[in-house]
Write a protein that holds these residues in place. Structure first.
Motif, PDB file in Angstrom:
ATOM      1  N   ARG A 125       0.805  -1.221   0.000  1.00 54.74           N
ATOM      2  CA  ARG A 125       0.000   0.000   0.000  1.00 54.74           C
ATOM      3  C   ARG A 125       0.838   1.271   0.000  1.00 54.74           C
ATOM      4  NH1 ARG A 125      -4.725  -1.686   4.199  1.00 54.74           N
ATOM      5  NH2 ARG A 125      -3.068  -3.005   5.019  1.00 54.74           N
ATOM      6  N   ALA A 126       2.150   1.110   0.103  1.00 50.83           N
ATOM      7  CA  ALA A 126       3.028   2.266  -0.052  1.00 50.83           C
ATOM      8  C   ALA A 126       3.389   2.459  -1.526  1.00 50.83           C
ATOM      9  CB  ALA A 126       4.305   2.070   0.775  1.00 50.83           C
ATOM     10  N   GLY A 127       2.999   1.479  -2.353  1.00 55.33           N
ATOM     11  CA  GLY A 127       3.297   1.542  -3.786  1.00 55.33           C
ATOM     12  C   GLY A 127       2.490   2.614  -4.478  1.00 55.33           C
ATOM     13  N   GLY A 128       2.804   2.876  -5.735  1.00 51.57           N
ATOM     14  CA  GLY A 128       2.189   3.967  -6.459  1.00 51.57           C
ATOM     15  C   GLY A 128       0.892   3.634  -7.163  1.00 51.57           C
ATOM     16  N   LEU A 129       0.951   2.792  -8.187  1.00 50.26           N
ATOM     17  CA  LEU A 129      -0.164   2.545  -9.091  1.00 50.26           C
ATOM     18  C   LEU A 129      -1.328   1.828  -8.406  1.00 50.26           C
ATOM     19  CD1 LEU A 129      -0.856   2.818 -12.168  1.00 50.26           C
ATOM     20  CD2 LEU A 129      -0.042   0.462 -12.403  1.00 50.26           C
ATOM     21  N   THR A 130      -2.541   2.326  -8.635  1.00 43.60           N
ATOM     22  CA  THR A 130      -3.747   1.661  -8.138  1.00 43.60           C
ATOM     23  C   THR A 130      -4.574   1.179  -9.330  1.00 43.60           C
ATOM     24  OG1 THR A 130      -5.124   3.644  -8.167  1.00 43.60           O
ATOM     25  CG2 THR A 130      -3.848   3.211  -6.143  1.00 43.60           C
ATOM     26  N   ALA A 131      -5.558   0.310  -9.053  1.00 48.20           N
ATOM     27  CA  ALA A 131      -6.440  -0.168 -10.120  1.00 48.20           C
ATOM     28  C   ALA A 131      -7.238   0.981 -10.717  1.00 48.20           C
ATOM     29  CB  ALA A 131      -7.368  -1.246  -9.572  1.00 48.20           C
ATOM     30  N   ALA A 132      -7.618   1.958  -9.896  1.00 47.73           N
ATOM     31  CA  ALA A 132      -8.364   3.124 -10.392  1.00 47.73           C
ATOM     32  C   ALA A 132      -7.542   3.900 -11.420  1.00 47.73           C
ATOM     33  CB  ALA A 132      -8.758   4.028  -9.230  1.00 47.73           C
ATOM     34  N   GLU A 133      -6.255   4.034 -11.162  1.00 51.24           N
ATOM     35  CA  GLU A 133      -5.389   4.740 -12.116  1.00 51.24           C
ATOM     36  C   GLU A 133      -5.297   3.979 -13.433  1.00 51.24           C
ATOM     37  OE1 GLU A 133      -1.658   6.547 -10.433  1.00 51.24           O
ATOM     38  OE2 GLU A 133      -2.439   5.655  -8.598  1.00 51.24           O
ATOM     39  N   VAL A 134      -5.199   2.659 -13.360  1.00 52.38           N
ATOM     40  CA  VAL A 134      -5.163   1.844 -14.581  1.00 52.38           C
ATOM     41  C   VAL A 134      -6.446   2.058 -15.380  1.00 52.38           C
ATOM     42  CG1 VAL A 134      -5.147  -0.524 -15.485  1.00 52.38           C
ATOM     43  CG2 VAL A 134      -3.645   0.081 -13.579  1.00 52.38           C
ATOM     44  N   ILE A 135      -7.581   1.958 -14.701  1.00 48.04           N
ATOM     45  CA  ILE A 135      -8.887   2.085 -15.354  1.00 48.04           C
ATOM     46  C   ILE A 135      -9.075   3.471 -15.978  1.00 48.04           C
ATOM     47  CG2 ILE A 135     -11.379   2.260 -14.874  1.00 48.04           C
ATOM     48  CD1 ILE A 135     -10.356  -0.608 -15.043  1.00 48.04           C
ATOM     49  N   ASN A 136      -8.589   4.514 -15.302  1.00 50.92           N
ATOM     50  CA  ASN A 136      -8.891   5.882 -15.733  1.00 50.92           C
ATOM     51  C   ASN A 136      -7.821   6.565 -16.575  1.00 50.92           C
ATOM     52  OD1 ASN A 136     -11.577   6.561 -14.403  1.00 50.92           O
ATOM     53  ND2 ASN A 136     -10.430   5.744 -12.675  1.00 50.92           N
ATOM     54  N   THR A 137      -6.619   5.993 -16.638  1.00 48.42           N
ATOM     55  CA  THR A 137      -5.543   6.674 -17.372  1.00 48.42           C
ATOM     56  C   THR A 137      -4.951   5.861 -18.522  1.00 48.42           C
ATOM     57  OG1 THR A 137      -3.764   5.901 -15.907  1.00 48.42           O
ATOM     58  CG2 THR A 137      -4.888   7.935 -15.278  1.00 48.42           C
ATOM     59  N   TYR A 138      -5.090   4.546 -18.482  1.00 46.78           N
ATOM     60  CA  TYR A 138      -4.503   3.736 -19.553  1.00 46.78           C
ATOM     61  C   TYR A 138      -5.268   3.935 -20.860  1.00 46.78           C
ATOM     62  CZ  TYR A 138      -1.228   0.936 -16.724  1.00 46.78           C
ATOM     63  OH  TYR A 138      -0.180   0.514 -15.941  1.00 46.78           O
ATOM     64  N   LYS A 139      -4.553   3.878 -21.982  1.00 45.31           N
ATOM     65  CA  LYS A 139      -5.181   3.972 -23.295  1.00 45.31           C
ATOM     66  C   LYS A 139      -5.985   2.705 -23.570  1.00 45.31           C
ATOM     67  CE  LYS A 139      -1.553   6.884 -25.280  1.00 45.31           C
ATOM     68  NZ  LYS A 139      -0.452   6.947 -26.274  1.00 45.31           N
ATOM     69  N   GLU A 140      -6.916   2.836 -24.506  1.00 45.37           N
ATOM     70  CA  GLU A 140      -7.789   1.701 -24.844  1.00 45.37           C
ATOM     71  C   GLU A 140      -6.974   0.468 -25.263  1.00 45.37           C
ATOM     72  OE1 GLU A 140     -11.063   0.591 -28.248  1.00 45.37           O
ATOM     73  OE2 GLU A 140     -11.111   2.643 -27.447  1.00 45.37           O
ATOM     74  N   GLU A 141      -5.898   0.692 -26.032  1.00 47.50           N
ATOM     75  CA  GLU A 141      -5.068  -0.433 -26.494  1.00 47.50           C
ATOM     76  C   GLU A 141      -4.390  -1.141 -25.317  1.00 47.50           C
ATOM     77  OE1 GLU A 141      -4.577   2.780 -27.609  1.00 47.50           O
ATOM     78  OE2 GLU A 141      -5.922   2.521 -29.319  1.00 47.50           O
ATOM     79  N   GLN A 142      -3.958  -0.350 -24.325  1.00 46.97           N
ATOM     80  CA  GLN A 142      -3.317  -0.939 -23.145  1.00 46.97           C
ATOM     81  C   GLN A 142      -4.305  -1.779 -22.341  1.00 46.97           C
ATOM     82  OE1 GLN A 142      -1.834   3.069 -21.838  1.00 46.97           O
ATOM     83  NE2 GLN A 142      -0.033   1.899 -21.186  1.00 46.97           N
ATOM     84  N   LEU A 143      -5.503  -1.251 -22.157  1.00 45.88           N
ATOM     85  CA  LEU A 143      -6.533  -1.994 -21.414  1.00 45.88           C
ATOM     86  C   LEU A 143      -6.917  -3.271 -22.151  1.00 45.88           C
ATOM     87  CD1 LEU A 143      -8.831   0.972 -20.288  1.00 45.88           C
ATOM     88  CD2 LEU A 143      -7.337  -0.391 -18.817  1.00 45.88           C
ATOM     89  N   HIS A 144      -7.036  -3.167 -23.469  1.00 45.33           N
ATOM     90  CA  HIS A 144      -7.350  -4.343 -24.289  1.00 45.33           C
ATOM     91  C   HIS A 144      -6.305  -5.445 -24.051  1.00 45.33           C
ATOM     92  CE1 HIS A 144      -7.581  -6.099 -28.664  1.00 45.33           C
ATOM     93  NE2 HIS A 144      -8.022  -6.941 -27.759  1.00 45.33           N
ATOM     94  N   LYS A 145      -5.056  -5.064 -24.064  1.00 46.07           N
ATOM     95  CA  LYS A 145      -3.972  -6.038 -23.880  1.00 46.07           C
ATOM     96  C   LYS A 145      -4.007  -6.652 -22.475  1.00 46.07           C
ATOM     97  CE  LYS A 145       1.056  -6.539 -24.011  1.00 46.07           C
ATOM     98  NZ  LYS A 145       2.356  -5.843 -24.133  1.00 46.07           N
ATOM     99  N   ILE A 146      -4.204  -5.809 -21.462  1.00 48.51           N
ATOM    100  CA  ILE A 146      -4.229  -6.291 -20.067  1.00 48.51           C
ATOM    101  C   ILE A 146      -5.341  -7.315 -19.863  1.00 48.51           C
ATOM    102  CG2 ILE A 146      -4.785  -5.596 -17.686  1.00 48.51           C
ATOM    103  CD1 ILE A 146      -3.325  -2.931 -18.359  1.00 48.51           C
ATOM    104  N   PHE A 147      -6.551  -6.982 -20.324  1.00 47.26           N
ATOM    105  CA  PHE A 147      -7.681  -7.887 -20.119  1.00 47.26           C
ATOM    106  C   PHE A 147      -7.573  -9.140 -20.994  1.00 47.26           C
ATOM    107  CE2 PHE A 147      -9.844  -3.805 -18.812  1.00 47.26           C
ATOM    108  CZ  PHE A 147      -9.856  -4.122 -17.461  1.00 47.26           C
ATOM    109  N   GLY A 148      -7.013  -8.975 -22.185  1.00 49.91           N
ATOM    110  CA  GLY A 148      -6.876 -10.124 -23.083  1.00 49.91           C
ATOM    111  C   GLY A 148      -5.796 -11.088 -22.639  1.00 49.91           C
ATOM    112  N   VAL A 149      -4.642 -10.543 -22.238  1.00 52.05           N
ATOM    113  CA  VAL A 149      -3.496 -11.388 -21.878  1.00 52.05           C
ATOM    114  C   VAL A 149      -3.563 -11.843 -20.419  1.00 52.05           C
ATOM    115  CG1 VAL A 149      -0.981 -11.487 -21.697  1.00 52.05           C
ATOM    116  CG2 VAL A 149      -2.033 -10.304 -23.626  1.00 52.05           C
ATOM    117  N   TYR A 150      -3.731 -10.905 -19.501  1.00 50.33           N
ATOM    118  CA  TYR A 150      -3.702 -11.241 -18.077  1.00 50.33           C
ATOM    119  C   TYR A 150      -5.009 -11.871 -17.577  1.00 50.33           C
ATOM    120  CZ  TYR A 150       0.464  -8.230 -17.831  1.00 50.33           C
ATOM    121  OH  TYR A 150       1.700  -7.659 -18.008  1.00 50.33           O
TER     122      TYR A 150
END
Length: 300
Positions: A125-150
């Motif tokens: 919890r001292a780390g930087g990136l949160t799931a909210a930041e991923v959802i709200n700042t990542y580009k559509e292509e990045q989100l596509h890759k994350i959900f498709g691969v991971y």
């Protein structure tokens, strides 16, 4: 101890480590301390255990034992801290890659689909990136890759587009709002499985889990003494594939390298060819054991 997290395949993990009473061991995922406490029980007075965990809550489970050194860091720093504490080389390393029951049961951590909370999902919890930041700042292509691969999600492209469209109106910051945004895309009758895959993908990205695992595996080959044991338990195919490939080939992709004489160049040999799975009896009392795959290797 087991209220925090019930250790999976405890007996099989200990057999895999083949503990020597005066040996030096590392548990890189301390959590509730279930595996660590069993290692300590099998060690003699001269034995030693290093335990890693980046989750602040895990500290409350550390027993008062002079043979134990607790390190509040990610296991991707394995080699540095083993060297710092004069523990190299070691006789065995254990990694249980699952998220602890405790983390899922804490609503405010945002790991679970059962509770409404901020979209967090940080192990540290001292780390930087949160799931909210991923959802709200990542580009559509990045989100596509994350959900498709991971997450191995079939409609990952549509999912990414829906998120990007929804956040134009207002940021998506809570579990309930996120579920609302993606609700129409969830296959009927498979709600829990789909959401679990989506949350898994976000958690892997937030915590850089696959990158950390690769760094850890490479370092384990340097930290273990010849004949030492590597015992790794994973809970989804992406992790298991990395572990399996590294044990079999000494690398994560491609074919095993060979020397001039045709001998394979790799740091490990698998103790068992197929992954070990939990017994039916264990799965009945601990549902999390159902997806666990345990691999054991010996350092060459």
């Amino acid at each position: 101890m087991f209220n925090y997290h019930t250790p999976v395949m405890l007996r099989e993990c200990m057999e895999g480590l083949a503990i020597k009473p005066d040996g030096v061991y590392v548990d890189v995922t301390f959590g509730g301390g279930g595996h660590s406490k069993e290692i300590l029980r099998r060690l003699g007075e001269k034995g030693r255990l290093l335990a890693f965990d980046q989750d602040e809550d895990a500290k409350a489970n550390v027993p008062n034992d002079d043979r134990l050194t607790f390190i509040d860091q990610n296991f991707r720093f394995l080699k540095n801290y083993c060297r710092l504490f004069g523990a190299m080389p070691v006789d065995g390393i254990l990694a249980d890659l699952g998220v602890s029951s405790h983390q899922f049961d804490q609503p405010e951590r945002g790991f679970s689909i059962r509770f409404d909370a901020d979209l967090d999902m940080r192990m540290d919890r001292a780390g930087g990136l949160t799931a909210a930041e991923v959802i709200n700042t990542y580009k559509e292509e990045q989100l596509h890759k994350i959900f498709g691969v991971y997450g191995e999600i079939q409609n990952a492209k549509t999912l990414a587009r829906s998120i990007v469209t929804a956040r134009l109106n207002e940021p998506v910051t809570t579990v309930s709002r996120f579920k609302e945004v993606i609700g129409r895309l969830i296959p009927r009758g498979k709600e829990n499985k789909y959401l679990a895959q989506v949350f898994q993908a976000l958690r892997i990205e937030v915590n850089q889990e696959l990158e950390a695992l690769q760094e850890f595996l490479e370092q384990s080959a340097e930290v273990l003494r010849p004949g030492g044991r590597l015992v790794v338990m994973s809970y989804h195919s992406l992790e298991d594939r990395l572990v399996k490939n590294f044990i079999a080939k000494g690398k994560f992709r491609g074919e095993v390298e060979k020397d001039f004489f045709g001998n394979e160049i790799k740091p490990f040999d698998a103790v068992v060819r197929k992954a070990i799975t939990a017994s039916e009896e264990e799965v009945k009392v601990n549902g999390r054991a159902r997806s666990a795959k345990l691999r054991v290797a010996v350092k060459l």
